[in-house]
Design an enzyme around this catalytic site. Sequence first.
Site, PDB file in Angstrom:
ATOM      1  N   SER A 142       0.858  -1.187   0.000  1.00  0.00           N
ATOM      2  CA  SER A 142       0.000   0.000   0.000  1.00  0.00           C
ATOM      3  C   SER A 142       0.894   1.237   0.000  1.00  0.00           C
ATOM      4  O   SER A 142       1.712   1.400  -0.905  1.00  0.00           O
ATOM      5  CB  SER A 142      -0.951  -0.034   1.201  1.00  0.00           C
ATOM      6  OG  SER A 142      -1.893   1.021   1.121  1.00  0.00           O
ATOM      7  N   THR A 143       0.801   2.089   1.014  1.00  0.00           N
ATOM      8  CA  THR A 143       1.577   3.323   1.046  1.00  0.00           C
ATOM      9  C   THR A 143       3.073   3.027   0.964  1.00  0.00           C
ATOM     10  O   THR A 143       3.607   2.258   1.749  1.00  0.00           O
ATOM     11  CB  THR A 143       1.288   4.094   2.351  1.00  0.00           C
ATOM     12  OG1 THR A 143      -0.116   4.183   2.540  1.00  0.00           O
ATOM     13  CG2 THR A 143       1.896   5.484   2.299  1.00  0.00           C
ATOM     14  N   HIS A 180      -2.280  -1.005  -3.576  1.00  0.00           N
ATOM     15  CA  HIS A 180      -3.318   0.012  -3.409  1.00  0.00           C
ATOM     16  C   HIS A 180      -2.870   1.287  -4.117  1.00  0.00           C
ATOM     17  O   HIS A 180      -1.904   1.926  -3.682  1.00  0.00           O
ATOM     18  CB  HIS A 180      -3.549   0.321  -1.926  1.00  0.00           C
ATOM     19  CG  HIS A 180      -3.999  -0.847  -1.118  1.00  0.00           C
ATOM     20  ND1 HIS A 180      -3.842  -0.924   0.254  1.00  0.00           N
ATOM     21  CD2 HIS A 180      -4.621  -1.999  -1.479  1.00  0.00           C
ATOM     22  CE1 HIS A 180      -4.339  -2.054   0.691  1.00  0.00           C
ATOM     23  NE2 HIS A 180      -4.809  -2.736  -0.333  1.00  0.00           N
ATOM     24  N   MET A 197      -0.250   1.293   5.079  1.00  0.00           N
ATOM     25  CA  MET A 197      -1.093   1.706   6.197  1.00  0.00           C
ATOM     26  C   MET A 197      -2.230   0.705   6.361  1.00  0.00           C
ATOM     27  O   MET A 197      -2.772   0.201   5.388  1.00  0.00           O
ATOM     28  CB  MET A 197      -1.665   3.099   5.903  1.00  0.00           C
ATOM     29  CG  MET A 197      -2.514   3.679   6.998  1.00  0.00           C
ATOM     30  SD  MET A 197      -1.503   4.456   8.256  1.00  0.00           S
ATOM     31  CE  MET A 197      -2.801   5.233   9.241  1.00  0.00           C
ATOM     32  N   ASP A 216      -4.682  -4.551   5.787  1.00  0.00           N
ATOM     33  CA  ASP A 216      -4.989  -5.398   4.646  1.00  0.00           C
ATOM     34  C   ASP A 216      -3.824  -6.339   4.349  1.00  0.00           C
ATOM     35  O   ASP A 216      -2.677  -5.902   4.223  1.00  0.00           O
ATOM     36  CB  ASP A 216      -5.294  -4.541   3.415  1.00  0.00           C
ATOM     37  CG  ASP A 216      -5.920  -5.344   2.282  1.00  0.00           C
ATOM     38  OD1 ASP A 216      -6.593  -6.354   2.569  1.00  0.00           O
ATOM     39  OD2 ASP A 216      -5.736  -4.948   1.115  1.00  0.00           O
TER      40      ASP A 216
END
Length: 283
Positions: free
Chosen positions: A100-101, A126, A219, A222
């Site tokens: 993600s991030t 993401h 973050m 998930d």
Amino acid sequence: PLPVVMVSAYTESGSSAALRALDLGAIDVVEKPRMEVRDGLNRLAELIIDKVRAASYARVATPAERFFDGISAEPVQISQAEREKIGSLPNQHVIAIGASTGGPQALSSIFRVLPRDLPPILVVQHITPSFTESFCNSLDHDSQLTVQLGAEGAHLRRGHAYLAPGGQHMLLRRTGDDLTLTLSGHDRVNRHRPSVDELFKSVAESAGSFATGILLTGMGVDGAEGLALMRGKGAWTLAQDESSSVVFGMPRAAIEQNGVDQVIGLDEIPNAIVKHFIVESNN
């Protein structure tokens, strides 16, 4: 350095600028609405708040760190005999990666140095859906692997990586010895579609102990539950360590759920993957 979230229009030039911003250290990218800006941003308020919140937790690399990381990255060294051994592995082997991030930079650094001889790689990142294809093309350009968007019914091939398309869950299905992809638009999981957990859970069920699971910077939670399920099915699982993560949320959650065999730095992951499959080929 100050964390940056970029808002970019979805045009060819805007998409390129967004990827360039990520290369230069931006934490994330949000697509500028195609409607009247004020109304559009109001509709995207929740997304923007999430991105800014994640950026507030981010560890931002300095320009010097990014420069030296870029020039120090070298392809993983692998002999012809080792290539042949990895190539002889059963077709059921598969690698699943979630991020993600900070993930675009992490994935780019991994894919730049991996050899082409590996089992198929499935990736959920993401990212704003309209930038997914451009990101996929960027990974493909810089990698020895063939990187493409996951497609319904695609048969997995060695030396190929499949990036989940924007707005759709990407799942692994097994029929006999044949591994294929299926896409689904069902509800968001952990507020995401595609979801890392959905991919990991499908890989756990379809590949079992033939799978490798890797959870990178990000973050939230998930992927944590899915990685624990993969480990429970006999998969080998990795998490990126805190010092090399932009945000340590997802890896930390997986560690807390006892879903991780090994926690290592980002620059160690490519070599660890290759060594794992060399060992597997000797068993």
